[in-house]
Design a protein around this motif. Structure first.
Motif, PDB file in Angstrom:
ATOM      1  N   ILE A  26       0.053 -17.539  -6.906  1.00 14.84           N
ATOM      2  CA  ILE A  26      -1.039 -16.414  -6.155  1.00 14.84           C
ATOM      3  C   ILE A  26      -1.061 -16.716  -4.836  1.00 14.84           C
ATOM      4  O   ILE A  26      -1.115 -15.757  -4.080  1.00 14.84           O
ATOM      5  N   LEU A  27      -1.374 -18.025  -4.397  1.00  9.22           N
ATOM      6  CA  LEU A  27      -1.228 -18.373  -2.838  1.00  9.22           C
ATOM      7  C   LEU A  27      -0.107 -17.876  -2.205  1.00  9.22           C
ATOM      8  O   LEU A  27      -0.299 -17.412  -0.911  1.00  9.22           O
ATOM      9  N   LEU A  28       1.042 -17.961  -2.694  1.00 13.08           N
ATOM     10  CA  LEU A  28       2.159 -17.559  -2.222  1.00 13.08           C
ATOM     11  C   LEU A  28       2.312 -16.099  -1.991  1.00 13.08           C
ATOM     12  O   LEU A  28       2.710 -15.644  -0.697  1.00 13.08           O
ATOM     13  N   VAL A  29       1.805 -15.325  -2.891  1.00 12.93           N
ATOM     14  CA  VAL A  29       1.871 -13.777  -2.674  1.00 12.93           C
ATOM     15  C   VAL A  29       0.937 -13.470  -1.710  1.00 12.93           C
ATOM     16  O   VAL A  29       1.222 -12.471  -0.790  1.00 12.93           O
ATOM     17  N   VAL A  30      -0.328 -13.920  -1.843  1.00 13.30           N
ATOM     18  CA  VAL A  30      -1.370 -13.565  -0.854  1.00 13.30           C
ATOM     19  C   VAL A  30      -0.841 -13.968   0.596  1.00 13.30           C
ATOM     20  O   VAL A  30      -0.992 -13.259   1.548  1.00 13.30           O
ATOM     21  N   GLY A  31      -0.488 -15.074   0.864  1.00  8.17           N
ATOM     22  CA  GLY A  31       0.132 -15.396   2.111  1.00  8.17           C
ATOM     23  C   GLY A  31       1.158 -14.622   2.612  1.00  8.17           C
ATOM     24  O   GLY A  31       1.194 -14.287   3.858  1.00  8.17           O
ATOM     25  N   LEU A  32       2.082 -14.242   1.867  1.00  7.37           N
ATOM     26  CA  LEU A  32       2.825 -13.191   2.290  1.00  7.37           C
ATOM     27  C   LEU A  32       2.465 -11.963   2.564  1.00  7.37           C
ATOM     28  O   LEU A  32       2.902 -11.300   3.468  1.00  7.37           O
ATOM     29  N   VAL A  33       1.679 -11.478   1.749  1.00  8.11           N
ATOM     30  CA  VAL A  33       0.837 -10.053   2.027  1.00  8.11           C
ATOM     31  C   VAL A  33       0.100 -10.031   3.434  1.00  8.11           C
ATOM     32  O   VAL A  33       0.261  -9.325   4.207  1.00  8.11           O
ATOM     33  N   LEU A  34      -0.714 -11.196   3.736  1.00 11.95           N
ATOM     34  CA  LEU A  34      -1.348 -11.423   4.782  1.00 11.95           C
ATOM     35  C   LEU A  34      -0.157 -11.464   6.024  1.00 11.95           C
ATOM     36  O   LEU A  34      -0.397 -10.945   7.301  1.00 11.95           O
ATOM     37  N   LEU A  35       1.113 -12.084   5.912  1.00  6.85           N
ATOM     38  CA  LEU A  35       1.990 -12.420   6.861  1.00  6.85           C
ATOM     39  C   LEU A  35       2.387 -11.127   7.378  1.00  6.85           C
ATOM     40  O   LEU A  35       2.432 -10.518   8.391  1.00  6.85           O
ATOM     41  N   VAL A  36       2.719  -9.998   6.291  1.00 11.45           N
ATOM     42  CA  VAL A  36       3.142  -8.616   6.451  1.00 11.45           C
ATOM     43  C   VAL A  36       2.262  -7.809   7.086  1.00 11.45           C
ATOM     44  O   VAL A  36       2.641  -7.132   8.097  1.00 11.45           O
ATOM     45  N   LEU A  37       1.020  -7.851   6.717  1.00  7.07           N
ATOM     46  CA  LEU A  37       0.013  -7.251   7.142  1.00  7.07           C
ATOM     47  C   LEU A  37      -0.270  -7.497   8.741  1.00  7.07           C
ATOM     48  O   LEU A  37      -0.736  -6.692   9.797  1.00  7.07           O
ATOM     49  N   GLY A  38      -0.333  -8.791   9.038  1.00  4.73           N
ATOM     50  CA  GLY A  38      -0.495  -9.275  10.220  1.00  4.73           C
ATOM     51  C   GLY A  38       0.648  -8.799  11.324  1.00  4.73           C
ATOM     52  O   GLY A  38       0.592  -8.497  12.598  1.00  4.73           O
ATOM     53  N   ARG A  39       2.029  -8.689  10.682  1.00  8.70           N
ATOM     54  CA  ARG A  39       3.199  -8.786  11.639  1.00  8.70           C
ATOM     55  C   ARG A  39       3.084  -7.014  11.831  1.00  8.70           C
ATOM     56  O   ARG A  39       3.803  -6.682  12.853  1.00  8.70           O
ATOM     57  N   ALA A  40       2.625  -6.243  10.954  1.00  7.76           N
ATOM     58  CA  ALA A  40       2.517  -5.039  11.364  1.00  7.76           C
ATOM     59  C   ALA A  40       1.403  -4.480  12.148  1.00  7.76           C
ATOM     60  O   ALA A  40       1.472  -3.327  12.573  1.00  7.76           O
ATOM     61  N   GLY A  41       0.616  -5.171  12.462  1.00  9.33           N
ATOM     62  CA  GLY A  41      -0.409  -5.102  13.535  1.00  9.33           C
ATOM     63  C   GLY A  41      -1.746  -4.593  13.049  1.00  9.33           C
ATOM     64  O   GLY A  41      -2.506  -4.156  13.869  1.00  9.33           O
ATOM     65  N   THR A  42      -2.024  -4.441  11.555  1.00  9.17           N
ATOM     66  CA  THR A  42      -3.205  -3.942  11.106  1.00  9.17           C
ATOM     67  C   THR A  42      -4.140  -5.044  10.962  1.00  9.17           C
ATOM     68  O   THR A  42      -3.966  -6.052  11.043  1.00  9.17           O
ATOM     69  N   LYS A  43      -5.335  -4.468  11.182  1.00 15.10           N
ATOM     70  CA  LYS A  43      -6.618  -5.694  11.052  1.00 15.10           C
ATOM     71  C   LYS A  43      -6.617  -6.080   9.647  1.00 15.10           C
ATOM     72  O   LYS A  43      -6.568  -5.169   8.461  1.00 15.10           O
ATOM     73  N   VAL A  44      -6.726  -7.220   9.158  1.00 13.25           N
ATOM     74  CA  VAL A  44      -6.912  -7.842   8.086  1.00 13.25           C
ATOM     75  C   VAL A  44      -8.412  -8.469   7.820  1.00 13.25           C
ATOM     76  O   VAL A  44      -8.807  -9.390   8.674  1.00 13.25           O
TER      77      VAL A  44
END
Length: 51
Positions: A26-44
């Motif tokens: 779960i931590l790995l998936v959440v971390g990867l999702v946050l990484l992708v959203l952060g790289r895309a430039g969207t606000k998290v």
């Protein structure tokens, strides 16, 4: 978060403790999702900085 997820995932697999494997995955998936959203430039979470 990704590093902690990988560590817990590996420990869960090696020690055969299913809760560690689940939490690590779960931590790995959440971390990867946050990484992708952060790289895309969207606000998290309403924050304008990148994760």
């Amino acid at each position: 978060m990704i590093t902690l997820g990988v560590i817990l995932l590996v420990l869960g697999i090696v020690l055969q403790i299913s809760i560690l494997t689940t939490v690590g995955g779960i931590l790995l998936v959440v971390g990867l999702v946050l990484l992708v959203l952060g790289r895309a430039g969207t606000k998290v979470g309403g924050r304008s900085h990148w994760f």
